[in-house]
Design a protein around this motif. Structure first.
Motif, PDB file in Angstrom:
ATOM      1  N   THR A 140     115.605 -22.595 -16.642  1.00 32.17           N
ATOM      2  CA  THR A 140     115.255 -23.092 -17.727  1.00 32.17           C
ATOM      3  C   THR A 140     115.096 -24.622 -17.653  1.00 32.17           C
ATOM      4  OG1 THR A 140     116.150 -21.137 -19.160  1.00 32.17           O
ATOM      5  CG2 THR A 140     115.341 -23.181 -20.581  1.00 32.17           C
TER       6      THR A 140
ATOM      7  N   TRP B  33     113.628 -18.435 -12.697  1.00 30.75           N
ATOM      8  CA  TRP B  33     113.317 -19.714 -12.901  1.00 30.75           C
ATOM      9  C   TRP B  33     114.316 -20.425 -13.908  1.00 30.75           C
ATOM     10  CZ3 TRP B  33     109.017 -22.334 -10.891  1.00 30.75           C
ATOM     11  CH2 TRP B  33     108.817 -23.510 -11.716  1.00 30.75           C
TER      12      TRP B  33
ATOM     13  N   THR C 173     111.712 -26.217 -16.490  1.00 34.41           N
ATOM     14  CA  THR C 173     110.369 -26.228 -17.099  1.00 34.41           C
ATOM     15  C   THR C 173     109.971 -27.468 -17.544  1.00 34.41           C
ATOM     16  OG1 THR C 173     110.522 -23.963 -17.670  1.00 34.41           O
ATOM     17  CG2 THR C 173     109.143 -25.195 -18.754  1.00 34.41           C
TER      18      THR C 173
ATOM     19  N   ALA D 187     108.734 -29.475 -14.437  1.00 30.99           N
ATOM     20  CA  ALA D 187     107.330 -28.722 -13.726  1.00 30.99           C
ATOM     21  C   ALA D 187     106.198 -29.235 -14.578  1.00 30.99           C
ATOM     22  CB  ALA D 187     107.599 -27.184 -13.773  1.00 30.99           C
ATOM     23  N   LEU D 188     106.372 -29.287 -15.827  1.00 32.86           N
ATOM     24  CA  LEU D 188     105.282 -29.862 -16.607  1.00 32.86           C
ATOM     25  C   LEU D 188     105.093 -31.233 -16.747  1.00 32.86           C
ATOM     26  CD1 LEU D 188     106.240 -27.708 -19.879  1.00 32.86           C
ATOM     27  CD2 LEU D 188     104.330 -27.134 -18.081  1.00 32.86           C
TER      28      LEU D 188
ATOM     29  N   THR E 138     108.042 -20.675  -7.255  1.00 33.63           N
ATOM     30  CA  THR E 138     107.305 -19.693  -7.934  1.00 33.63           C
ATOM     31  C   THR E 138     107.225 -18.457  -7.293  1.00 33.63           C
ATOM     32  OG1 THR E 138     106.196 -21.395  -9.325  1.00 33.63           O
ATOM     33  CG2 THR E 138     104.994 -19.061  -9.112  1.00 33.63           C
TER      34      THR E 138
END
Length: 135
Positions: free
Chosen positions: A108, A106, A111, A114-115, A96
């Motif tokens: 794709t 970042w 994501t 990360a979630l 980040t």
């Protein structure tokens, strides 16, 4: 008597090993076949391998897994959570910061991962509270 016990132990070891291999192959088949753009075939492979592992477990005459296995799995799960927790605590803030400073972008594909991290640790926190109330 010793030969029978030795044969039983070897049989148990073989069943346990086969169960582990089939379980691992289920996830591998799913992942590889999804990557090869064959998702339905991946699901079939997953179900077939995991079904075979389950069949081995229920068809074994004795107790295939016991409380010692449960303790080992609990220990391994704790180490896994710790490893991924610390890796995430270093990796995601670092990435980040690099993105914010313009050194990289970042990706794709990162994501969903990360979630997933807060979801996994959130579930762990809730289940930890539930487990503490049961004691």
């Amino acid at each position: 008597m010793t030969e029978t016990m030795s044969t039983t132990a070897a049989s148990e070891r073989s069943y346990r090993r086969a169960h582990g291999v089939l379980s691992g192959l289920s996830g591998l088949a799913l992942g590889v076949l999804i990557a090869l753009d064959r998702p339905l075939l991946g699901v079939v492979g997953f179900v077939a391998f995991l079904g075979a592992a389950g069949y081995l477990r229920v068809s074994y005459a004795g107790t295939l897994f016991d409380e010692r296995d449960e303790r080992t799995h609990e220990r391994a799960a704790g180490w896994t959570l710790a490893l991924f927790g610390w890796a995430s605590a270093v990796f995601f803030p670092t990435l980040t910061a690099l993105v914010a400073l313009g050194y990289t972008t970042w990706p794709t594909w990162l994501t969903p991962i990360a979630l997933t991290v807060p979801v996994v640790y959130g579930a762990y926190g809730v289940l930890l509270l539930v487990a503490r109330r049961r004691v």
